[in-house]
Design an enzyme around this catalytic site. Sequence first.
Site, mmCIF file in Angstrom:
data_model
loop_
_atom_site.group_PDB
_atom_site.id
_atom_site.type_symbol
_atom_site.label_atom_id
_atom_site.label_comp_id
_atom_site.label_asym_id
_atom_site.label_seq_id
_atom_site.Cartn_x
_atom_site.Cartn_y
_atom_site.Cartn_z
ATOM 1 N N HIS A 109 39.125 19.767 -13.937
ATOM 2 C CA HIS A 109 39.064 21.243 -13.964
ATOM 3 C C HIS A 109 39.337 21.807 -12.583
ATOM 4 O O HIS A 109 38.398 22.235 -11.911
ATOM 5 C CB HIS A 109 37.691 21.691 -14.443
ATOM 6 C CG HIS A 109 37.640 23.116 -14.894
ATOM 7 N ND1 HIS A 109 37.411 24.175 -14.052
ATOM 8 C CD2 HIS A 109 37.783 23.650 -16.120
ATOM 9 C CE1 HIS A 109 37.389 25.296 -14.737
ATOM 10 N NE2 HIS A 109 37.611 25.000 -15.997
ATOM 11 N N PHE A 110 40.386 21.896 -12.117
ATOM 12 C CA PHE A 110 41.687 21.386 -12.541
ATOM 13 C C PHE A 110 42.176 20.476 -11.426
ATOM 14 O O PHE A 110 41.955 20.821 -10.263
ATOM 15 C CB PHE A 110 42.671 22.533 -12.762
ATOM 16 C CG PHE A 110 42.177 23.502 -13.814
ATOM 17 C CD1 PHE A 110 42.343 23.224 -15.158
ATOM 18 C CD2 PHE A 110 41.544 24.684 -13.456
ATOM 19 C CE1 PHE A 110 41.906 24.124 -16.131
ATOM 20 C CE2 PHE A 110 41.102 25.578 -14.425
ATOM 21 C CZ PHE A 110 41.285 25.298 -15.761
#
EC number: 4.2.1.59
Length: 140
Positions: free
Chosen positions: A47-48
Site C-alpha cells: 500500500h503502495f
Amino acid sequence: MMDIREIQAALPHRYPMLLVDRVLEVSDDHIVAIKNVTINEPFFNGHFPHYPVMPGVLIMEALAQTAGVLELSKEENKGKLVFYAGMDKVKFKKQVVPGDQLVMTATFIKRRGTIAVVEARAEVDGKLAASGTLTFACGQ
C-alpha cells in the site's frame, strides 16, 4: 506519559498491529499519543510499493487504540478488553507517509455503561490528517 512497556501492559495488541508508540499525556477523559510511521511498516509492502501511504483504516485503528489506552489505563478497567463498535463522521485530510509522526488525540464525549464515544484526531506537523467519532465497548 507512558512508554511502550506500559502501553503493552494496557493493550493486547502486538506487532504488527500495535499502532501506538508512546503516550505523551493522559487524564481522566483525554489522551495524546504518537505513532512514528516508518518504511518498515508491513502494510507499505502492498500500500503502495512505489508510493507508500498509510491506509486510512489503520489511522483509525491507531486512534481507536489510543482511546483504548485511555480507557484501559483506568484502575477499574485493567485487564479488560476494548472492542471497536463504530466510527462516524470519519474524514481523511492528509496522506500519512513514511517519516511522519502521527500525533493522536482522543477525548471522551459520552459514556453510558460500558459504551464510550470519543472524538479522535490524528495530525502530522500540526495539520489534520484524519478525524472521526469512535464508539467502543469495554468488556471482559
